[in-house]
Scaffold this active site. Structure first.
Site, PDB file in Angstrom:
ATOM      1  CD  GLN A  93      -2.481  -1.227   2.732  1.00 21.71           C
ATOM      2  OE1 GLN A  93      -3.501  -0.599   2.977  1.00 21.71           O
ATOM      3  NE2 GLN A  93      -1.886  -1.990   3.633  1.00 21.71           N
ATOM      4  CB  VAL A  95       3.040   5.968  -2.511  1.00 19.79           C
ATOM      5  CG1 VAL A  95       1.600   5.525  -2.670  1.00 19.79           C
ATOM      6  CG2 VAL A  95       3.159   6.948  -1.327  1.00 19.79           C
ATOM      7  CG  HIS A 113      -3.203   2.331  -1.618  1.00 21.84           C
ATOM      8  ND1 HIS A 113      -3.223   2.223  -0.243  1.00 21.84           N
ATOM      9  CD2 HIS A 113      -4.346   1.728  -2.043  1.00 21.84           C
ATOM     10  CE1 HIS A 113      -4.314   1.581   0.136  1.00 21.84           C
ATOM     11  NE2 HIS A 113      -5.012   1.267  -0.937  1.00 21.84           N
ATOM     12  CB  CYS A 121      -2.195  13.249 -17.926  1.00 23.33           C
ATOM     13  SG  CYS A 121      -3.317  14.446 -18.684  1.00 23.33           S
ATOM     14  CB  CYS A 143      -3.436  14.612 -23.959  1.00 21.58           C
ATOM     15  SG  CYS A 143      -3.682  15.273 -22.304  1.00 21.58           S
ATOM     16  N   GLY A 180       2.819  -4.342   9.047  1.00 17.08           N
ATOM     17  CA  GLY A 180       2.812  -2.887   9.260  1.00 17.08           C
ATOM     18  C   GLY A 180       1.621  -2.156   8.681  1.00 17.08           C
ATOM     19  CG  LEU A 207       4.806  -0.971  17.082  1.00 20.99           C
ATOM     20  CD1 LEU A 207       6.220  -1.516  17.255  1.00 20.99           C
ATOM     21  CD2 LEU A 207       4.872   0.524  16.772  1.00 20.99           C
ATOM     22  CD  GLU A 208      -0.662  -0.095  17.799  1.00 20.52           C
ATOM     23  OE1 GLU A 208      -1.471   0.617  17.186  1.00 20.52           O
ATOM     24  OE2 GLU A 208      -0.034   0.275  18.803  1.00 20.52           O
TER      25      GLU A 208
HETATM   26  C1  BJW Z   1       4.558  -0.625  12.719  1.00 25.05           C
HETATM   27  C2  BJW Z   1       5.655   0.171  13.004  1.00 25.05           C
HETATM   28  C3  BJW Z   1       6.873  -0.476  12.965  1.00 25.05           C
HETATM   29  C4  BJW Z   1       3.999   1.441  13.183  1.00 25.05           C
HETATM   30  N1  BJW Z   1       6.931  -1.787  12.665  1.00 25.05           N
HETATM   31  N2  BJW Z   1       4.633  -1.914  12.432  1.00 25.05           N
HETATM   32  C5  BJW Z   1     -16.937   2.039   5.016  1.00 25.05           C
HETATM   33  C6  BJW Z   1     -16.636   0.726   5.307  1.00 25.05           C
HETATM   34  C7  BJW Z   1     -15.674   0.023   4.581  1.00 25.05           C
HETATM   35  C8  BJW Z   1     -14.980   0.628   3.539  1.00 25.05           C
HETATM   36  C9  BJW Z   1     -15.301   1.942   3.249  1.00 25.05           C
HETATM   37  C10 BJW Z   1     -16.253   2.636   3.979  1.00 25.05           C
HETATM   38  N3  BJW Z   1     -16.330   3.896   3.469  1.00 25.05           N
HETATM   39  C11 BJW Z   1     -15.434   4.006   2.450  1.00 25.05           C
HETATM   40  C12 BJW Z   1     -14.805   2.811   2.303  1.00 25.05           C
HETATM   41  C13 BJW Z   1     -13.737   2.485   1.318  1.00 25.05           C
HETATM   42  C14 BJW Z   1     -12.446   3.191   1.670  1.00 25.05           C
HETATM   43  C15 BJW Z   1     -12.048   2.816   3.089  1.00 25.05           C
HETATM   44  O1  BJW Z   1     -11.487   1.778   3.365  1.00 25.05           O
HETATM   45  N4  BJW Z   1     -12.317   3.696   4.048  1.00 25.05           N
HETATM   46  C16 BJW Z   1     -12.028   3.380   5.449  1.00 25.05           C
HETATM   47  C17 BJW Z   1     -11.128   4.456   6.037  1.00 25.05           C
HETATM   48  C18 BJW Z   1     -13.333   3.206   6.166  1.00 25.05           C
HETATM   49  N5  BJW Z   1     -11.471   2.710   0.731  1.00 25.05           N
HETATM   50  C19 BJW Z   1     -11.277   3.286  -0.451  1.00 25.05           C
HETATM   51  O2  BJW Z   1     -11.891   4.293  -0.788  1.00 25.05           O
HETATM   52  C20 BJW Z   1     -10.324   2.595  -1.397  1.00 25.05           C
HETATM   53  N6  BJW Z   1     -11.001   2.343  -2.630  1.00 25.05           N
HETATM   54  C21 BJW Z   1     -12.039   1.519  -2.716  1.00 25.05           C
HETATM   55  O3  BJW Z   1     -12.481   0.916  -1.742  1.00 25.05           O
HETATM   56  O4  BJW Z   1     -12.519   1.393  -4.002  1.00 25.05           O
HETATM   57  C22 BJW Z   1     -13.648   0.535  -4.204  1.00 25.05           C
HETATM   58  C23 BJW Z   1     -13.195  -0.745  -4.857  1.00 25.05           C
HETATM   59  C24 BJW Z   1     -12.231  -1.538  -4.275  1.00 25.05           C
HETATM   60  C25 BJW Z   1     -11.853  -2.728  -4.861  1.00 25.05           C
HETATM   61  C26 BJW Z   1     -12.423  -3.138  -6.029  1.00 25.05           C
HETATM   62  C27 BJW Z   1     -13.400  -2.349  -6.637  1.00 25.05           C
HETATM   63  C28 BJW Z   1     -13.784  -1.157  -6.024  1.00 25.05           C
HETATM   64  C29 BJW Z   1      -9.119   3.466  -1.677  1.00 25.05           C
HETATM   65  C30 BJW Z   1      -8.241   3.627  -0.484  1.00 25.05           C
HETATM   66  C31 BJW Z   1      -7.100   4.597  -0.796  1.00 25.05           C
HETATM   67  C32 BJW Z   1      -6.208   4.834   0.392  1.00 25.05           C
HETATM   68  N7  BJW Z   1      -5.271   5.854   0.077  1.00 25.05           N
HETATM   69  C33 BJW Z   1      -4.202   6.168   1.031  1.00 25.05           C
HETATM   70  C34 BJW Z   1      -3.342   7.336   0.454  1.00 25.05           C
HETATM   71  C35 BJW Z   1      -2.410   6.802  -0.634  1.00 25.05           C
HETATM   72  C36 BJW Z   1      -1.440   7.828  -1.108  1.00 25.05           C
HETATM   73  C37 BJW Z   1      -0.592   8.360   0.022  1.00 25.05           C
HETATM   74  O5  BJW Z   1       0.292   7.659   0.530  1.00 25.05           O
HETATM   75  O6  BJW Z   1      -0.813   9.517   0.395  1.00 25.05           O
HETATM   76  O7  BJW Z   1      -3.379   5.031   1.251  1.00 25.05           O
HETATM   77  S1  BJW Z   1      -4.805   6.598   2.668  1.00 25.05           S
HETATM   78  C38 BJW Z   1      -3.541   5.734   3.542  1.00 25.05           C
HETATM   79  O8  BJW Z   1      -4.101   4.586   4.230  1.00 25.05           O
HETATM   80  C39 BJW Z   1      -2.601   5.181   2.463  1.00 25.05           C
HETATM   81  C40 BJW Z   1      -2.260   3.835   3.036  1.00 25.05           C
HETATM   82  O9  BJW Z   1      -1.756   2.992   2.031  1.00 25.05           O
HETATM   83  C41 BJW Z   1      -3.551   3.394   3.635  1.00 25.05           C
HETATM   84  C42 BJW Z   1      -3.412   2.304   4.699  1.00 25.05           C
HETATM   85  O10 BJW Z   1      -2.664   2.777   5.791  1.00 25.05           O
HETATM   86  P1  BJW Z   1      -1.621   1.793   6.511  1.00 25.05           P
HETATM   87  O11 BJW Z   1      -0.506   1.518   5.598  1.00 25.05           O
HETATM   88  O12 BJW Z   1      -2.330   0.642   7.099  1.00 25.05           O
HETATM   89  O13 BJW Z   1      -1.042   2.774   7.673  1.00 25.05           O
HETATM   90  P2  BJW Z   1      -1.652   3.045   9.124  1.00 25.05           P
HETATM   91  O14 BJW Z   1      -1.004   4.285   9.610  1.00 25.05           O
HETATM   92  O15 BJW Z   1      -3.124   3.004   9.131  1.00 25.05           O
HETATM   93  O16 BJW Z   1      -1.132   1.794   9.984  1.00 25.05           O
HETATM   94  C43 BJW Z   1       0.239   1.608  10.276  1.00 25.05           C
HETATM   95  C44 BJW Z   1       0.394   0.326  11.074  1.00 25.05           C
HETATM   96  O17 BJW Z   1       1.785   0.068  11.212  1.00 25.05           O
HETATM   97  C45 BJW Z   1      -0.204   0.398  12.486  1.00 25.05           C
HETATM   98  O18 BJW Z   1      -0.927  -0.815  12.746  1.00 25.05           O
HETATM   99  C46 BJW Z   1       1.007   0.480  13.400  1.00 25.05           C
HETATM  100  O19 BJW Z   1       0.842  -0.181  14.640  1.00 25.05           O
HETATM  101  C47 BJW Z   1       2.051  -0.238  12.577  1.00 25.05           C
HETATM  102  N8  BJW Z   1       3.407   0.239  12.830  1.00 25.05           N
HETATM  103  N9  BJW Z   1       5.186   1.464  13.292  1.00 25.05           N
HETATM  104  C48 BJW Z   1       5.750  -2.453  12.423  1.00 25.05           C
HETATM  105  N10 BJW Z   1       8.004   0.185  13.266  1.00 25.05           N
END
Ligand code: BJW
Length: 236
Positions: A93, A95, A113, A121, A143, A180, A207-208
């Site tokens: 996930q 970038v 992601h 574009c 384009c 993570g 981590l947790e």
């Molecule tokens: C450690 C550590 C160490 C710390 N060692 N560990 C209601 C219910 C269900 C779903 C939805 C809903 N309403 C809307 C939705 C869908 C929505 C969604 O999920 N929303 C929720 C918030 C509710 N999702 C979407 O919109 C996605 N699209 C979608 O669903 O399209 C429909 C579809 C899907 C499939 C097929 C067909 C149609 C798109 C999601 C886009 C997310 N974008 C981002 C930004 C990307 C660009 C950028 O980087 O800026 O992606 S948001 C952000 O969150 C980023 C990440 O990739 C993503 C996940 O975060 P991640 O990586 O889990 O980080 P954290 O901070 O949350 O967690 C870190 C973890 O690491 C923690 O557990 C720590 O403990 C641990 N940690 N230090 C090991 N040293």
């Protein structure tokens, strides 16, 4: 124990010890910056300059970051798996490009992601490698539309990339490892359930405990730079 088909999912936690912020931890990115303004297409349409500034800073920071022992251990795991003739898919996930820098084979990585090192574009959809800052002054080289260049990342409400490839790999994997990630963002948060319901052994390295922790057969808690190499050593 050997596995035929491995899928690994990584999130921001694996890059935390490389100096890149996570999103939802105590000092996470979304605790300091408004998610609705920075990570939605609506926010970009309202204020593209603000979004460009945020991603330009993160692109520059990611370019300077180095992979840690967690990233490197996953490249080792991939090499060990290739010697057995089994398959390996690294779905990230993140970038930041740190898996490639650690030596993981780009052919076996899905950036669901997107990637900070690419631009897209908004008019013609062309994706290209991008290292410098993006701005609304730019014109698409393909384009010729002005003002539509955006970071090649997936925002809320947009469909993550290469979902068919991910789902096919999950359907046939016998090992699923999640590293993570908080398990708060779908569809990635649902991968463990899919893999486990189809018979895979499921492992969480975090981590947790994540939101879906109960769905994992095994959970090893600690910093990625320690738990990932430890787990890889025991399983290769
Ligand atoms: C450690 C550590 C160490 C710390 N060692 N560990 C209601 C219910 C269900 C779903 C939805 C809903 N309403 C809307 C939705 C869908 C929505 C969604 O999920 N929303 C929720 C918030 C509710 N999702 C979407 O919109 C996605 N699209 C979608 O669903 O399209 C429909 C579809 C899907 C499939 C097929 C067909 C149609 C798109 C999601 C886009 C997310 N974008 C981002 C930004 C990307 C660009 C950028 O980087 O800026 O992606 S948001 C952000 O969150 C980023 C990440 O990739 C993503 C996940 O975060 P991640 O990586 O889990 O980080 P954290 O901070 O949350 O967690 C870190 C973890 O690491 C923690 O557990 C720590 O403990 C641990 N940690 N230090 C090991 N040293």
């Amino acid at each position: 124990m050997t596995y035929q088909n491995i899928v690994v999912l990584t999130g921001a936690g694996i890059s935390a010890e490389s100096g890149l912020g996570t999103f939802r931890d105590k000092d996470g990115i979304w605790t300091k910056y408004p998610l609705e303004d920075l990570a939605t297409p609506e926010g970009f349409a309202r204020n593209p300059d603000f979004v460009h500034e945020f991603y330009n800073a993160r692109r520059a920071q990611s370019a300077k970051a180095e992979p840690n022992a967690g990233h490197i251990a996953l490249a080792d795991l991939e090499r060990a798996q290739s010697k057995t003739g089994g398959s390996f898919l690294l779905v990230t996930q993140n970038v930041d490009g740190l898996h490639e820098k650690a030596g993981s084979n780009p052919a076996n990585i899905v950036h669901m992601h997107g990637e900070l090192g690419k631009s897209r574009c908004g008019a013609c959809g062309d994706v290209m490698a991008w290292t410098g800052p993006l701005s609304t002054n730019l014109t698409c080289q393909i384009c010729d539309t002005k003002g539509q260049m955006r970071p090649h990342v997936v925002w809320f409400g947009e469909i993550p990339l290469e979902m068919d490839r991910i789902e096919q790999a999950l359907a046939k994997c016998d090992l699923f490892v999640s590293i993570g990630t908080s398990g708060d963002v779908y569809p990635a948060a649902g991968f463990v359930q899919m893999a486990r319901s189809l018979g895979a052994w499921t492992v969480e390295l975090n981590l947790e405990p994540s939101s879906g922790s109960a769905l994992f057969n095994e959970s090893h808690l600690g910093p990625a730079s320690k738990v990932v190499p430890d787990w890889v050593r025991l399983n290769t």
